[in-house]
Design a protein around this motif. Structure first.
Motif, short mmCIF file in Angstrom:
data_model
loop_
_atom_site.label_atom_id
_atom_site.label_comp_id
_atom_site.label_asym_id
_atom_site.label_seq_id
_atom_site.Cartn_x
_atom_site.Cartn_y
_atom_site.Cartn_z
N ARG A 108 0.90 -1.39 0.06
CA ARG A 108 -0.12 0.10 -0.14
C ARG A 108 0.98 1.18 -0.11
O ARG A 108 0.28 2.26 0.01
CB ARG A 108 -0.94 0.16 1.39
N GLY A 109 2.37 1.13 -0.07
CA GLY A 109 3.06 2.40 -0.14
C GLY A 109 3.92 2.72 1.13
O GLY A 109 4.52 3.72 1.29
N PHE A 110 3.49 1.89 2.23
CA PHE A 110 4.20 2.35 3.45
C PHE A 110 5.73 1.86 3.22
O PHE A 110 6.09 0.95 2.57
CB PHE A 110 3.93 1.52 4.71
N SER A 111 6.82 2.78 3.83
CA SER A 111 8.16 2.19 3.88
C SER A 111 8.30 0.95 4.66
O SER A 111 7.37 0.61 5.59
CB SER A 111 9.15 3.55 4.57
N LEU A 112 9.15 0.31 4.75
CA LEU A 112 9.54 -0.88 5.10
C LEU A 112 9.56 -0.73 6.87
O LEU A 112 9.05 -1.44 7.83
CB LEU A 112 10.77 -1.50 5.04
N SER A 113 10.39 0.43 7.10
CA SER A 113 10.12 0.89 8.78
C SER A 113 8.99 1.26 9.15
O SER A 113 8.70 0.72 10.34
CB SER A 113 11.49 1.88 9.06
N GLU A 114 8.33 1.77 8.62
CA GLU A 114 7.07 2.49 8.96
C GLU A 114 5.90 1.25 8.73
O GLU A 114 5.02 1.00 9.91
CB GLU A 114 6.38 3.60 7.89
N ALA A 115 6.19 0.44 7.94
CA ALA A 115 5.05 -0.67 8.08
C ALA A 115 5.38 -1.87 9.25
O ALA A 115 4.58 -2.23 9.94
CB ALA A 115 5.42 -1.59 6.68
N SER A 116 6.44 -1.67 9.64
CA SER A 116 7.28 -2.71 10.68
C SER A 116 6.53 -2.02 12.16
O SER A 116 5.95 -2.98 12.93
CB SER A 116 8.56 -2.76 10.89
N GLU A 117 6.84 -0.65 12.27
CA GLU A 117 6.08 -0.14 13.47
C GLU A 117 4.78 -0.34 13.58
O GLU A 117 4.14 -0.62 14.64
CB GLU A 117 6.60 1.36 13.40
N VAL A 118 4.06 0.04 12.40
CA VAL A 118 2.60 -0.05 12.49
C VAL A 118 1.90 -1.37 12.74
O VAL A 118 1.14 -1.75 13.49
CB VAL A 118 1.78 0.48 11.25
N SER A 119 2.70 -2.42 12.11
CA SER A 119 2.31 -3.91 12.11
C SER A 119 2.34 -4.33 13.67
O SER A 119 1.59 -5.16 14.14
CB SER A 119 3.34 -4.69 11.48
N ARG A 120 3.44 -3.95 14.22
CA ARG A 120 3.62 -4.27 15.81
C ARG A 120 2.48 -3.76 16.29
O ARG A 120 2.09 -4.04 17.55
CB ARG A 120 5.17 -3.84 16.25
N LYS A 121 2.31 -2.38 16.23
CA LYS A 121 1.30 -1.79 17.25
C LYS A 121 -0.04 -2.26 17.05
O LYS A 121 -0.77 -2.63 17.95
CB LYS A 121 1.02 -0.13 16.62
N VAL A 122 -0.46 -2.54 15.74
CA VAL A 122 -1.67 -3.07 15.34
C VAL A 122 -2.03 -4.57 16.07
O VAL A 122 -3.05 -5.00 16.53
CB VAL A 122 -2.15 -3.05 13.95
N LEU A 123 -0.76 -5.48 15.81
CA LEU A 123 -0.75 -6.82 16.41
C LEU A 123 -1.22 -6.76 17.76
O LEU A 123 -1.75 -7.61 18.37
CB LEU A 123 0.51 -7.41 15.89
N LYS A 124 -0.70 -5.89 18.76
CA LYS A 124 -0.90 -5.90 20.06
C LYS A 124 -2.10 -5.54 20.30
O LYS A 124 -2.83 -5.96 21.32
CB LYS A 124 0.32 -4.74 20.67
N GLU A 125 -2.91 -4.42 19.49
CA GLU A 125 -4.03 -4.02 19.71
C GLU A 125 -5.17 -5.00 19.39
O GLU A 125 -6.19 -5.05 20.34
CB GLU A 125 -4.35 -2.83 18.83
N VAL A 126 -5.19 -5.99 18.39
CA VAL A 126 -5.81 -6.92 18.10
C VAL A 126 -5.69 -8.36 18.90
O VAL A 126 -6.69 -9.22 18.43
CB VAL A 126 -6.06 -7.14 16.47
N GLY A 127 -4.73 -8.40 19.58
CA GLY A 127 -4.36 -9.49 20.27
C GLY A 127 -3.59 -10.55 19.54
O GLY A 127 -4.13 -11.68 20.17
#
Length: 281
Positions: A108-127
């Protein structure tokens, strides 16, 4: 930041397939609800509507727009503000939840570092954090579905379209997914044939039957005419299959208790009233 007041509008939206099937029949509505549920039995036109709104399918007639953007003429711009999770989506067997999010966000156009940061945050949020590195083949049905919910929520889309997000899941897994969606901060459009799902997640409900809009409003508004009513099964002038049904005042229900099945009125009853058919077989 996602907005809660995104306008969705359809005008005489119609989809006729080559075999003559009319999936949507001059459907017109406008909504700014945060969470919109499209409710209907199989074949009502729910998936067709979702596919048109997500620019995956062309209508036969009429128009549809999101935030004033025509889903045909402005398809590229629409795709930038939406995320769509189809009913048939399945995770890639050996890919982990973290890998799914990482691949999706970079696409979707995220940089690798941004994608990694967002992924970690959301994975925690959704359990899903504790299973973030576990191949999806070894996850429960609810966790697998959560992967796609997480992908959609991580996308930074202003509108997320979910087609039957909990179909086939057991009650516990379904409740898990509901919990994630209720806490999300994006506008949702979801289709379902589960009454509990509509009642749990919706600000506004649209009832479809054979491609036509038969009722709309909040759950409270749709049920307001039945505040003092109960449903009695086994007697009455409404027939659904082989079942006779009537709706009576609560005060009158005492004479039926013990002889017939007496239930509170739900969204299912609205579908029976408007269409003459039960929502689920």
């Amino acid at each position: 930041m996602a907005k809660f007041n995104i306008m969705i509008e359809t005008i005489n939206l119609t989809k006729r397939y080559r075999d003559g099937t009319i999936a949507l029949d001059h459907l017109s509505f406008t909504t700014k609800a945060k969470n919109l549920t499209v409710l209907g039995r199989n074949g009502a036109g729910k998936t067709t509507l979702t596919r048109i709104l997500s620019t995956q399918l062309l209508p036969t007639e009429g128009t549809a727009s999101i935030e004033g953007l025509d889903v045909i003429k402005d398809a590229k711009r629409v795709r930038k503000i939406i995320a769509s999770i189809p009913q048939e989506a399945h995770p890639v067997g050996m890919s982990t939840p973290y890998e799914h999010l990482l691949m999706y966000l970079t696409a979707r156009g995220f940089s690798l570092s941004e994608a990694s940061e967002v992924s970690r945050k959301v994975l925690k949020e959704v359990g899903l954090w504790e299973v973030k590195d576990k191949p999806s083949d070894f996850l429960s049905g609810g966790m697998k579905r959560k992967i796609f919910v997480a992908m959609a929520l991580a996308s930074n889309a202003e509108l997320v379209l979910l087609d039957e997000p909990t179909v086939g899941l057991d009650p516990y897994s379904r409740t898990e997914v509901w919990s994630v969606l209720k806490e999300s901060k994006v506008k949702l459009v979801l289709t379902t044939h589960y009454m509990e799902e509509a009642e749990e997640l919706s600000d506004e409900v649209i009832l479809l039957h054979k491609g036509k809009l038969i009722a709309r409003g909040s759950v409270e508004e749709l049920l307001s005419g039945f505040k003092n009513k109960v449903r009695v099964e086994g007697v009455g002038d409404i027939t659904v299959g082989k079942l006779k049904i009537t709706y009576i005042d609560k005060e009158e229900a005492l004479k039926y208790i013990g002889k017939y099945v007496v239930k509170p009125v739900t969204l299912d009853d609205l579908f029976i009233i408007y269409s003459g058919e039960a929502l689920e077989d």
